[in-house]
Scaffold this active site. Sequence first.
Site, mmCIF file in Angstrom:
data_model
loop_
_atom_site.group_PDB
_atom_site.id
_atom_site.type_symbol
_atom_site.label_atom_id
_atom_site.label_comp_id
_atom_site.label_asym_id
_atom_site.label_seq_id
_atom_site.Cartn_x
_atom_site.Cartn_y
_atom_site.Cartn_z
ATOM 1 N N GLU A 110 -4.988 -5.093 10.495
ATOM 2 C CA GLU A 110 -3.939 -4.097 10.717
ATOM 3 C C GLU A 110 -4.213 -3.365 12.027
ATOM 4 O O GLU A 110 -5.027 -2.428 12.053
ATOM 5 C CB GLU A 110 -3.912 -3.084 9.568
ATOM 6 C CG GLU A 110 -3.630 -3.694 8.212
ATOM 7 C CD GLU A 110 -3.087 -2.662 7.237
ATOM 8 O OE1 GLU A 110 -1.945 -2.829 6.801
ATOM 9 O OE2 GLU A 110 -3.785 -1.676 6.939
ATOM 10 N N HIS A 135 -9.472 0.849 4.966
ATOM 11 C CA HIS A 135 -8.143 1.007 5.576
ATOM 12 C C HIS A 135 -8.269 1.899 6.815
ATOM 13 O O HIS A 135 -9.088 2.814 6.842
ATOM 14 C CB HIS A 135 -7.154 1.613 4.574
ATOM 15 C CG HIS A 135 -5.764 1.600 5.105
ATOM 16 N ND1 HIS A 135 -5.284 2.593 5.917
ATOM 17 C CD2 HIS A 135 -4.770 0.688 4.982
ATOM 18 C CE1 HIS A 135 -4.036 2.285 6.271
ATOM 19 N NE2 HIS A 135 -3.706 1.134 5.710
ATOM 20 N N SER A 150 3.786 -2.258 10.210
ATOM 21 C CA SER A 150 5.250 -2.287 10.363
ATOM 22 C C SER A 150 5.878 -3.625 9.951
ATOM 23 O O SER A 150 6.785 -4.128 10.622
ATOM 24 C CB SER A 150 5.651 -1.902 11.788
ATOM 25 O OG SER A 150 5.215 -0.579 12.061
ATOM 26 N N LYS A 188 0.044 4.261 -0.192
ATOM 27 C CA LYS A 188 -0.610 5.415 0.454
ATOM 28 C C LYS A 188 -0.420 6.677 -0.418
ATOM 29 O O LYS A 188 -0.396 6.569 -1.633
ATOM 30 C CB LYS A 188 -0.089 5.585 1.885
ATOM 31 C CG LYS A 188 -0.209 4.273 2.681
ATOM 32 C CD LYS A 188 -0.028 4.427 4.161
ATOM 33 C CE LYS A 188 -0.187 3.057 4.822
ATOM 34 N NZ LYS A 188 -0.091 3.124 6.276
ATOM 35 N N GLU A 233 -6.671 4.343 7.869
ATOM 36 C CA GLU A 233 -6.569 5.788 7.649
ATOM 37 C C GLU A 233 -7.870 6.356 7.083
ATOM 38 O O GLU A 233 -8.205 7.510 7.322
ATOM 39 C CB GLU A 233 -5.352 6.090 6.759
ATOM 40 C CG GLU A 233 -4.066 5.922 7.561
ATOM 41 C CD GLU A 233 -2.940 5.229 6.843
ATOM 42 O OE1 GLU A 233 -2.892 5.258 5.605
ATOM 43 O OE2 GLU A 233 -2.081 4.625 7.538
ATOM 44 N N ASN A 287 0.862 -1.181 0.000
ATOM 45 C CA ASN A 287 0.000 0.000 0.000
ATOM 46 C C ASN A 287 0.900 1.232 0.000
ATOM 47 O O ASN A 287 1.535 1.535 1.006
ATOM 48 C CB ASN A 287 -0.901 -0.040 1.245
ATOM 49 C CG ASN A 287 -1.745 1.221 1.382
ATOM 50 O OD1 ASN A 287 -1.782 2.061 0.479
ATOM 51 N ND2 ASN A 287 -2.422 1.347 2.509
ATOM 52 N N GLY A 308 2.819 2.184 10.733
ATOM 53 C CA GLY A 308 3.734 3.307 10.581
ATOM 54 C C GLY A 308 4.465 3.679 11.862
ATOM 55 O O GLY A 308 5.088 4.732 11.937
#
Length: 253
Positions: A169, A97, A215, A11, A99, A9, A175
């Site tokens: 996730e 996702h 990560s 992003k 985010e 991904n 991240g």
Amino acid sequence: MRKPFVAGNWKMNTDSETCVSLAKSIASGSREVAGEGVKVAVCPPFVYLQAVARVLSASSIAVGAQDLYTESKGAFTGEISALMIKDIGCSYVLCGHSERRHVIGESDELINKKVTTAINGGLLPIFCVGEMLEEREASRTSEVVSGQIKNGLASLSAEKISAVTVAYEPVWAIGTGLTATPQQAQEVHALIRELLAEMYGGQPAEEIPILYGGSVKPENAAELMAERDINGLLVGGASLKADDFVAIIKAVA
Ligand code: 13P
């Protein structure tokens, strides 16, 4: 036997030059294993999908979008349809996702519509779930992930579920450099598998790939993949470095 699946991904990263060079390097570095021992996909930003799809058309690497809208066309300024994504050569799309859930504010209900729209439009959704740090600390991980799974896949038939890949996730691992331990990840993957079995029966649930993301690095890919219910990896930061992403692909192949 189901092949492991590694998806990158990207992003909101890369530009018109680096998206092409990254795709080329990933394709050449993973040529011997991609499509053979492992399924691979990359999800660039919307504006670079077509360029990346062209570069990868001769490879075994699939391309996916990072989101889609729930309507097929019309007055929806700024939105992109499943038809458009498919039209330019993509096969996958991320839905829900973290985010999009927590930065943009997407609800389970909207994500459910997106998963359904993706499947009806001939795309393969990678449906993401995961708890936030405060939810884990309050021992609410099972409750949160169960709710996301049940609501996000609501009214999806057993026939349609076979198009879905689930990605777990944990938000606190995205991240941050903090990876879930293989045991922490396996625990939630097993819970997801159990829920899917309740919803669709044991056999379909066994066949649905469940990816881990948060990560993931070349150093931890193999140990995560050694867990029974981890069938692949969804990679953010490390998918932007061709060498790292190729090393992850090779580690799971
Ligand atoms: P990182 O691998 O950068 O933690 O991102 C994970 C992710 O969000 C992939 O979708």
